[in-house]
Design an enzyme around this catalytic site. Structure first.
Site, PDB file in Angstrom:
ATOM      1  N   ARG A   7       0.828  -1.197   0.000  1.00 21.02           N
ATOM      2  CA  ARG A   7       0.000   0.000   0.000  1.00 21.02           C
ATOM      3  C   ARG A   7       0.862   1.245   0.000  1.00 21.02           C
ATOM      4  O   ARG A   7       1.990   1.241   0.478  1.00 21.02           O
ATOM      5  CB  ARG A   7      -0.918  -0.011   1.213  1.00 21.02           C
ATOM      6  CG  ARG A   7      -1.836  -1.190   1.141  1.00 21.02           C
ATOM      7  CD  ARG A   7      -2.843  -1.296   2.200  1.00 21.02           C
ATOM      8  NE  ARG A   7      -2.592  -0.578   3.437  1.00 21.02           N
ATOM      9  CZ  ARG A   7      -3.298  -0.745   4.528  1.00 21.02           C
ATOM     10  NH1 ARG A   7      -4.292  -1.600   4.543  1.00 21.02           N
ATOM     11  NH2 ARG A   7      -3.040  -0.073   5.610  1.00 21.02           N
ATOM     12  N   ARG A  63       1.962   4.729 -17.204  1.00 24.98           N
ATOM     13  CA  ARG A  63       1.988   4.083 -18.519  1.00 24.98           C
ATOM     14  C   ARG A  63       3.072   4.658 -19.426  1.00 24.98           C
ATOM     15  O   ARG A  63       3.517   4.006 -20.365  1.00 24.98           O
ATOM     16  CB  ARG A  63       0.633   4.219 -19.201  1.00 24.98           C
ATOM     17  CG  ARG A  63      -0.411   3.326 -18.623  1.00 24.98           C
ATOM     18  CD  ARG A  63      -1.666   3.304 -19.487  1.00 24.98           C
ATOM     19  NE  ARG A  63      -2.702   2.577 -18.790  1.00 24.98           N
ATOM     20  CZ  ARG A  63      -3.710   3.139 -18.142  1.00 24.98           C
ATOM     21  NH1 ARG A  63      -3.838   4.455 -18.137  1.00 24.98           N
ATOM     22  NH2 ARG A  63      -4.603   2.406 -17.521  1.00 24.98           N
ATOM     23  N   CYS A  75      -7.736   2.966 -12.334  1.00 23.78           N
ATOM     24  CA  CYS A  75      -8.034   4.133 -11.496  1.00 23.78           C
ATOM     25  C   CYS A  75      -9.494   4.087 -11.057  1.00 23.78           C
ATOM     26  O   CYS A  75     -10.364   3.637 -11.799  1.00 23.78           O
ATOM     27  CB  CYS A  75      -7.794   5.425 -12.261  1.00 23.78           C
ATOM     28  SG  CYS A  75      -6.076   5.749 -12.662  1.00 23.78           S
ATOM     29  N   GLU A  78     -11.934   7.082  -4.518  1.00 22.67           N
ATOM     30  CA  GLU A  78     -11.932   6.667  -3.114  1.00 22.67           C
ATOM     31  C   GLU A  78     -13.312   6.951  -2.535  1.00 22.67           C
ATOM     32  O   GLU A  78     -13.994   7.890  -2.958  1.00 22.67           O
ATOM     33  CB  GLU A  78     -10.860   7.462  -2.355  1.00 22.67           C
ATOM     34  CG  GLU A  78     -10.650   7.034  -0.942  1.00 22.67           C
ATOM     35  CD  GLU A  78     -10.000   5.661  -0.808  1.00 22.67           C
ATOM     36  OE1 GLU A  78     -10.245   5.018   0.220  1.00 22.67           O
ATOM     37  OE2 GLU A  78      -9.262   5.239  -1.716  1.00 22.67           O
ATOM     38  N   ARG A  90      -4.039   7.060  -3.687  1.00 17.41           N
ATOM     39  CA  ARG A  90      -3.677   5.826  -2.990  1.00 17.41           C
ATOM     40  C   ARG A  90      -3.379   4.723  -4.005  1.00 17.41           C
ATOM     41  O   ARG A  90      -4.044   4.630  -5.035  1.00 17.41           O
ATOM     42  CB  ARG A  90      -4.818   5.366  -2.082  1.00 17.41           C
ATOM     43  CG  ARG A  90      -5.071   6.261  -0.899  1.00 17.41           C
ATOM     44  CD  ARG A  90      -6.320   5.779  -0.145  1.00 17.41           C
ATOM     45  NE  ARG A  90      -6.544   6.458   1.109  1.00 17.41           N
ATOM     46  CZ  ARG A  90      -7.260   7.569   1.253  1.00 17.41           C
ATOM     47  NH1 ARG A  90      -7.826   8.131   0.197  1.00 17.41           N
ATOM     48  NH2 ARG A  90      -7.435   8.115   2.443  1.00 17.41           N
ATOM     49  N   TYR A 108       3.957   5.978   2.615  1.00 10.96           N
ATOM     50  CA  TYR A 108       3.021   7.093   2.778  1.00 10.96           C
ATOM     51  C   TYR A 108       3.830   8.381   2.759  1.00 10.96           C
ATOM     52  O   TYR A 108       4.730   8.560   3.573  1.00 10.96           O
ATOM     53  CB  TYR A 108       2.237   6.941   4.090  1.00 10.96           C
ATOM     54  CG  TYR A 108       1.308   5.755   4.031  1.00 10.96           C
ATOM     55  CD1 TYR A 108      -0.003   5.903   3.607  1.00 10.96           C
ATOM     56  CD2 TYR A 108       1.753   4.478   4.342  1.00 10.96           C
ATOM     57  CE1 TYR A 108      -0.858   4.815   3.517  1.00 10.96           C
ATOM     58  CE2 TYR A 108       0.911   3.383   4.252  1.00 10.96           C
ATOM     59  CZ  TYR A 108      -0.390   3.554   3.843  1.00 10.96           C
ATOM     60  OH  TYR A 108      -1.222   2.474   3.744  1.00 10.96           O
ATOM     61  N   ARG A 116      -1.615   6.254   7.967  1.00 10.89           N
ATOM     62  CA  ARG A 116      -1.075   5.071   8.627  1.00 10.89           C
ATOM     63  C   ARG A 116       0.283   5.388   9.249  1.00 10.89           C
ATOM     64  O   ARG A 116       1.321   4.951   8.769  1.00 10.89           O
ATOM     65  CB  ARG A 116      -0.923   3.913   7.641  1.00 10.89           C
ATOM     66  CG  ARG A 116      -2.204   3.290   7.153  1.00 10.89           C
ATOM     67  CD  ARG A 116      -3.045   2.658   8.255  1.00 10.89           C
ATOM     68  NE  ARG A 116      -2.366   1.672   9.052  1.00 10.89           N
ATOM     69  CZ  ARG A 116      -2.433   0.357   8.867  1.00 10.89           C
ATOM     70  NH1 ARG A 116      -3.180  -0.134   7.896  1.00 10.89           N
ATOM     71  NH2 ARG A 116      -1.771  -0.462   9.646  1.00 10.89           N
TER      72      ARG A 116
END
Length: 123
Positions: A7, A63, A75, A78, A90, A108, A116
């Protein structure tokens, strides 16, 4: 070999196409570097953006990177939750690796460290 999830998240200052594209490459490069993976190790990347980012598709910048042309990218938006972090991109990178899930390094950056802090600390 197993597929592991990595992540990551990064924020941008504004809903600006170039900021979104640049931040996406920055986040990808950080994830790849700390986990020692290559494009051919990637099964796919799920990318989400908060609803306040609609100036560019983050996948566009990936890409265009040499060696990343055939990596599956998707894509999406959220989920809009009141009080959530704004202007955030994210990633969920699915990588083929010999490493255990606990050994994967999550990244992050920017204000996204707030998401987080337990995973943002240096290990």
């Amino acid at each position: 070999m197993s597929v592991r999830g990595i992540r990551g998240a990064i924020t941008v200052e504004a809903n600006d196409s170039q900021q979104i594209l640049d931040a996406s490459v920055t986040l990808l490069n950080a994830i790849v570097e700390v986990n020692g993976i290559q494009p051919e190790d990637i099964a796919g990347i799920m990318i989400t953006v908060t609803q306040d980012l609609d100036a560019a598709f983050p996948a566009k910048s990936i890409r265009q990177l040499e060696g990343w042309e055939f990596v599956p990218l998707m894509c999406s938006l959220e989920i809009a939750v009141e009080g959530s972090l704004e202007r955030c991109i994210r990633f969920m990178v699915l990588a083929n690796t010999e490493l255990a899930q606990a050994d994967m390094r999550h990244v992050y950056l920017g204000e996204a460290v707030k998401l987080r802090p337990d995973l943002s600390a240096a290990r």
